[in-house]
Scaffold this motif. Sequence first.
Motif, PDB file in Angstrom:
ATOM      1  N   GLU A 228       0.549  -0.942   0.462  1.00  0.00           N
ATOM      2  CA  GLU A 228      -0.174   0.239  -0.439  1.00  0.00           C
ATOM      3  C   GLU A 228       0.735   1.100  -0.222  1.00  0.00           C
ATOM      4  O   GLU A 228       0.456   1.968  -0.933  1.00  0.00           O
ATOM      5  CB  GLU A 228      -0.816  -0.017   1.405  1.00  0.00           C
ATOM      6  CG  GLU A 228      -2.252   1.222   0.938  1.00  0.00           C
ATOM      7  CD  GLU A 228      -2.528   1.046   2.827  1.00  0.00           C
ATOM      8  OE1 GLU A 228      -3.665   2.034   2.433  1.00  0.00           O
ATOM      9  OE2 GLU A 228      -2.029   0.116   3.550  1.00  0.00           O
ATOM     10  N   PHE A 229       2.009   1.044   0.586  1.00  0.00           N
ATOM     11  CA  PHE A 229       2.830   2.337   0.767  1.00  0.00           C
ATOM     12  C   PHE A 229       3.317   2.882  -0.027  1.00  0.00           C
ATOM     13  O   PHE A 229       3.629   3.714  -0.678  1.00  0.00           O
ATOM     14  CB  PHE A 229       4.021   2.106   1.984  1.00  0.00           C
ATOM     15  CG  PHE A 229       5.066   3.175   2.003  1.00  0.00           C
ATOM     16  CD1 PHE A 229       4.887   4.055   2.105  1.00  0.00           C
ATOM     17  CD2 PHE A 229       6.218   2.599   1.808  1.00  0.00           C
ATOM     18  CE1 PHE A 229       5.919   4.773   2.260  1.00  0.00           C
ATOM     19  CE2 PHE A 229       7.055   3.505   1.272  1.00  0.00           C
ATOM     20  CZ  PHE A 229       7.941   4.372   1.593  1.00  0.00           C
ATOM     21  N   MET A 230       3.763   1.614  -1.000  1.00  0.00           N
ATOM     22  CA  MET A 230       4.750   1.753  -2.474  1.00  0.00           C
ATOM     23  C   MET A 230       2.971   1.963  -3.766  1.00  0.00           C
ATOM     24  O   MET A 230       4.010   2.538  -4.521  1.00  0.00           O
ATOM     25  CB  MET A 230       5.113   0.592  -2.818  1.00  0.00           C
ATOM     26  CG  MET A 230       5.995  -0.032  -2.235  1.00  0.00           C
ATOM     27  SD  MET A 230       7.732   0.443  -2.000  1.00  0.00           S
ATOM     28  CE  MET A 230       7.974   0.596  -4.045  1.00  0.00           C
ATOM     29  N   GLY A 231       2.572   2.024  -3.458  1.00  0.00           N
ATOM     30  CA  GLY A 231       0.613   2.145  -4.047  1.00  0.00           C
ATOM     31  C   GLY A 231       1.128   3.844  -3.708  1.00  0.00           C
ATOM     32  O   GLY A 231       1.013   4.809  -4.946  1.00  0.00           O
ATOM     33  N   GLY A 235       1.940   6.803  -7.099  1.00  0.00           N
ATOM     34  CA  GLY A 235       0.675   6.539  -7.772  1.00  0.00           C
ATOM     35  C   GLY A 235      -0.687   5.757  -8.430  1.00  0.00           C
ATOM     36  O   GLY A 235      -0.455   5.472  -9.876  1.00  0.00           O
ATOM     37  N   GLN A 236      -0.048   4.030  -7.906  1.00  0.00           N
ATOM     38  CA  GLN A 236      -0.536   3.155  -8.731  1.00  0.00           C
ATOM     39  C   GLN A 236      -1.011   2.074  -7.858  1.00  0.00           C
ATOM     40  O   GLN A 236      -0.783   2.175  -6.789  1.00  0.00           O
ATOM     41  CB  GLN A 236       0.768   2.051  -9.319  1.00  0.00           C
ATOM     42  CG  GLN A 236       0.481   0.924 -10.072  1.00  0.00           C
ATOM     43  CD  GLN A 236       2.264   0.714 -10.745  1.00  0.00           C
ATOM     44  OE1 GLN A 236       3.152   1.565 -11.014  1.00  0.00           O
ATOM     45  NE2 GLN A 236       1.837  -1.274 -10.485  1.00  0.00           N
ATOM     46  N   ASP A 237      -2.269   1.847  -8.166  1.00  0.00           N
ATOM     47  CA  ASP A 237      -3.177   0.731  -7.456  1.00  0.00           C
ATOM     48  C   ASP A 237      -1.819  -0.656  -7.083  1.00  0.00           C
ATOM     49  O   ASP A 237      -1.419  -1.004  -7.871  1.00  0.00           O
ATOM     50  CB  ASP A 237      -4.181   0.200  -8.989  1.00  0.00           C
ATOM     51  CG  ASP A 237      -5.129  -0.564  -7.580  1.00  0.00           C
ATOM     52  OD1 ASP A 237      -4.792  -1.231  -7.223  1.00  0.00           O
ATOM     53  OD2 ASP A 237      -6.338  -1.031  -8.050  1.00  0.00           O
ATOM     54  N   PRO A 238      -2.345  -0.934  -6.039  1.00  0.00           N
ATOM     55  CA  PRO A 238      -0.880  -2.078  -5.674  1.00  0.00           C
ATOM     56  C   PRO A 238      -1.258  -3.561  -6.260  1.00  0.00           C
ATOM     57  O   PRO A 238      -0.325  -4.077  -6.826  1.00  0.00           O
ATOM     58  CB  PRO A 238      -1.414  -2.595  -3.770  1.00  0.00           C
ATOM     59  CG  PRO A 238      -1.881  -1.038  -3.003  1.00  0.00           C
ATOM     60  CD  PRO A 238      -2.596  -0.982  -4.635  1.00  0.00           C
ATOM     61  N   GLN A 239      -3.134  -3.441  -7.008  1.00  0.00           N
ATOM     62  CA  GLN A 239      -2.787  -4.725  -8.032  1.00  0.00           C
ATOM     63  C   GLN A 239      -2.082  -4.891  -8.652  1.00  0.00           C
ATOM     64  O   GLN A 239      -1.967  -5.846  -9.535  1.00  0.00           O
ATOM     65  CB  GLN A 239      -4.462  -4.771  -8.312  1.00  0.00           C
ATOM     66  CG  GLN A 239      -5.185  -5.095  -6.358  1.00  0.00           C
ATOM     67  CD  GLN A 239      -6.455  -5.939  -6.885  1.00  0.00           C
ATOM     68  OE1 GLN A 239      -6.886  -6.420  -7.469  1.00  0.00           O
ATOM     69  NE2 GLN A 239      -7.872  -4.720  -6.441  1.00  0.00           N
TER      70      GLN A 239
END
Length: 265
Positions: A228-231, A235-239
């Motif tokens: 979630e932090f990386m998303g 600015g990207q959906d974690p999926q």
Amino acid sequence: MTQRKRPCTTPSCSQTKRQSDGILAQEEDEDITFTQPSTSQVLRGLEKFSSAQVAQKTAEVVQYFLVKDQKKIPTRRADLVKHILKEYKNIYPEVMKKAAHTFDQVFGLKLVEIDAKNHLYILINKLEAAPSNLTVPKTGLLFVILSVIFMKGGVIRENLIWNMLKKLRVDPGENHKELGDVKKVITDEFVRQRYLEYVRIPHTEPVEHEFRWGQRSNMEVSKAQILEFMGQLHGQDPQGWSQQYREANASPKSSQAGSASSSQQ
């Protein structure tokens, strides 16, 4: 311009390497004089002590863990038996079971055996999603490193970590205003605290190392939270990171190691 990868040959560097190797060697030096008591031995041992004596010894064990936990260094069974349990060693499983119950009910902590071979224990806060035992700057530093390792498939060469930190204006070769000796914090403090593993890569000259998540990170840090932090960062959906997303949601973080109460066998 490209003279940056110079192997460290100073006495202080050699000493740091020896100390780091010595930590692992010490932990591998098993408490061979102690054999885990059987159920019948525990029952016979309990006959020798009153309930008040067992409660007092349990309180001493709890206090010992809490003091050790201040530095976030894992507690070795051998040290516990030698310095605290002593003549109570035959009721070790019973004392540990009672101590684990005290940590759970009184302190909101979980007593976990993170290394079944060398019998190393840590306390984790059941209410925390990420380690809060470090200072804020160190927590941030650790979180960034764990994130990079996770996104790179669980292992990363150290030079990639150093280059990444330099881009964040944290030079591992310099003394940081808030972190101090950055390289020592990462390769010594985080390693001793079992947040990171710092493993030598075979057949490299000069010697190179790689980083992996340590046992404490596997217990305390949520991979879903890392993702979630990386998303948020990108600015990207974690999926969108399908492999990491599957791994982060495959199982609860607590399933990666057994609790102390389940390992008293």
